[in-house]
Design a protein around this motif. Structure first.
Motif, PDB file in Angstrom:
ATOM      1  N   PHE A  28       4.232  -1.402   0.072  1.00 28.15           N
ATOM      2  CA  PHE A  28       2.865  -0.916  -0.128  1.00 28.15           C
ATOM      3  C   PHE A  28       1.889  -1.648   0.784  1.00 28.15           C
ATOM      4  O   PHE A  28       0.900  -1.072   1.233  1.00 28.15           O
ATOM      5  N   ALA A  29       2.187  -2.920   1.068  1.00 29.50           N
ATOM      6  CA  ALA A  29       1.329  -3.687   1.972  1.00 29.50           C
ATOM      7  C   ALA A  29       1.367  -3.094   3.375  1.00 29.50           C
ATOM      8  O   ALA A  29       0.319  -2.890   4.016  1.00 29.50           O
ATOM      9  N   TRP A  30       2.570  -2.793   3.861  1.00 31.18           N
ATOM     10  CA  TRP A  30       2.692  -2.216   5.197  1.00 31.18           C
ATOM     11  C   TRP A  30       2.075  -0.821   5.254  1.00 31.18           C
ATOM     12  O   TRP A  30       1.457  -0.449   6.262  1.00 31.18           O
ATOM     13  N   TYR A  31       2.236  -0.074   4.169  1.00 27.99           N
ATOM     14  CA  TYR A  31       1.592   1.242   4.125  1.00 27.99           C
ATOM     15  C   TYR A  31       0.076   1.099   4.246  1.00 27.99           C
ATOM     16  O   TYR A  31      -0.569   1.850   4.991  1.00 27.99           O
ATOM     17  N   ARG A  32      -0.514   0.151   3.517  1.00 31.53           N
ATOM     18  CA  ARG A  32      -1.966  -0.066   3.569  1.00 31.53           C
ATOM     19  C   ARG A  32      -2.422  -0.368   4.994  1.00 31.53           C
ATOM     20  O   ARG A  32      -3.420   0.175   5.475  1.00 31.53           O
ATOM     21  N   ILE A  33      -1.697  -1.258   5.658  1.00 30.56           N
ATOM     22  CA  ILE A  33      -2.074  -1.672   7.014  1.00 30.56           C
ATOM     23  C   ILE A  33      -2.027  -0.481   7.974  1.00 30.56           C
ATOM     24  O   ILE A  33      -2.949  -0.258   8.763  1.00 30.56           O
TER      25      ILE A  33
END
Length: 266
Positions: A248-253
């Motif tokens: 989810f962190a990489w998706y946000r970025i």
């Protein structure tokens, strides 16, 4: 695009993102901006459909709610602690939400703020995932009153659109040593009073501007978000248990970066 189709699309976005650490409000703001909707017209709608997603939590965790209610009647310490912790965490959002409501609404119109918040929040999740030292606390009733207060304060950061209410509460809980599953469930249950309060505040504040047609569209959006959230929450817990929050962190970025490019190109 028809109003009905718009309501359905925004309902899907709300249902998918409300309980993920990716910011439902931020995605709704970006969807409104990038797809060319009138942001002022749909701002209240975006908040008013949140009870649909909330209802999904009630349905999925109805056994937990029944056990807590039964326990309260019997005066069981675990049930009392469960409710106490949620109320403590809820208070800061009430105080700041009432004090800065106008400023918060102004930020809802700034898609660039949302995009940057997505990126910064994604980096923060990666850092906390790597550095946080957590331990199993035995569920929400095992969280202390002091820890609950800290989670409530961290939740207030999510008043900045794009930060993510669920992301802030989950990462805040993990940062003070609470295990992933309890952190996620704390976020789910804290959503009930927080999002319900925000919805009631907006509907009361803008009641004179809401038409019968608006209420119908809100009903459609809330129903769609309910159905979608039912599926998403189950899948979310499975992903978190196996892979943590890094996906989810990489998706946000990535989503924040793409949004910035699209907004700058307009």
């Amino acid at each position: 695009m028809s109003d009905l189709l718009t309501a359905i699309i925004l309902g899907i976005v709300e249902g998918v993102t409300e309980f993920l650490p990716v910011s439902s409000t931020g995605h709704l703001v970006l969807a409104t901006e990038i797809l060319g909707y009138d942001p002022q017209r749909w701002a209240v709608f975006n908040i008013a459909i949140q009870p649909g997603a909330i209802l999904a939590i009630v349905v999925l965790y109805w056994r937990t709610f029944m056990a807590v209610l039964t326990g309260l009647v019997r005066g069981e310490p675990n049930s009392v602690a469960f409710v106490r912790n949620l109320l403590i965490a809820f208070v800061p959002a009430v105080a700041l939400g009432l004090a800065f409501n106008d400023q918060i609404e102004a930020l809802l119109e700034n898609a660039v703020v949302v995009a940057w918040a997505l990126i910064i929040g994604g980096v923060a999740i990666l850092i906390i995932e790597k550095l946080a030292k957590t331990q199993v606390v035995g569920g929400i009733s095992g969280v202390s009153a002091g820890q609950s207060a800290k989670i409530g304060l961290v939740q207030c950061i999510a008043m900045i659109p794009g930060v993510s209410r669920s992301g802030a509460t989950i990462m805040g809980a993990m940062a003070i040593g609470i295990d992933r599953r309890t952190a996620a469930e704390f976020s789910f249950f804290l959503a009930l009073p927080t999002l319900t309060g925000a919805t009631v505040l907006q509907l009361v504040k803008h009641r004179d501007a809401i038409t019968a047609n608006d209420l119908q569209l809100i009903g459609v959006g809330a129903f769609v978000s309910f159905i979608v959230a039912l599926a998403v929450v189950k899948a979310f817990m499975a992903v978190v248990t196996k892979h943590g929050f890094a996906p989810f962190a990489w998706y946000r970025i990535i989503a924040g970066a793409v949004a910035l490019v699209m907004l700058s190109a307009r």
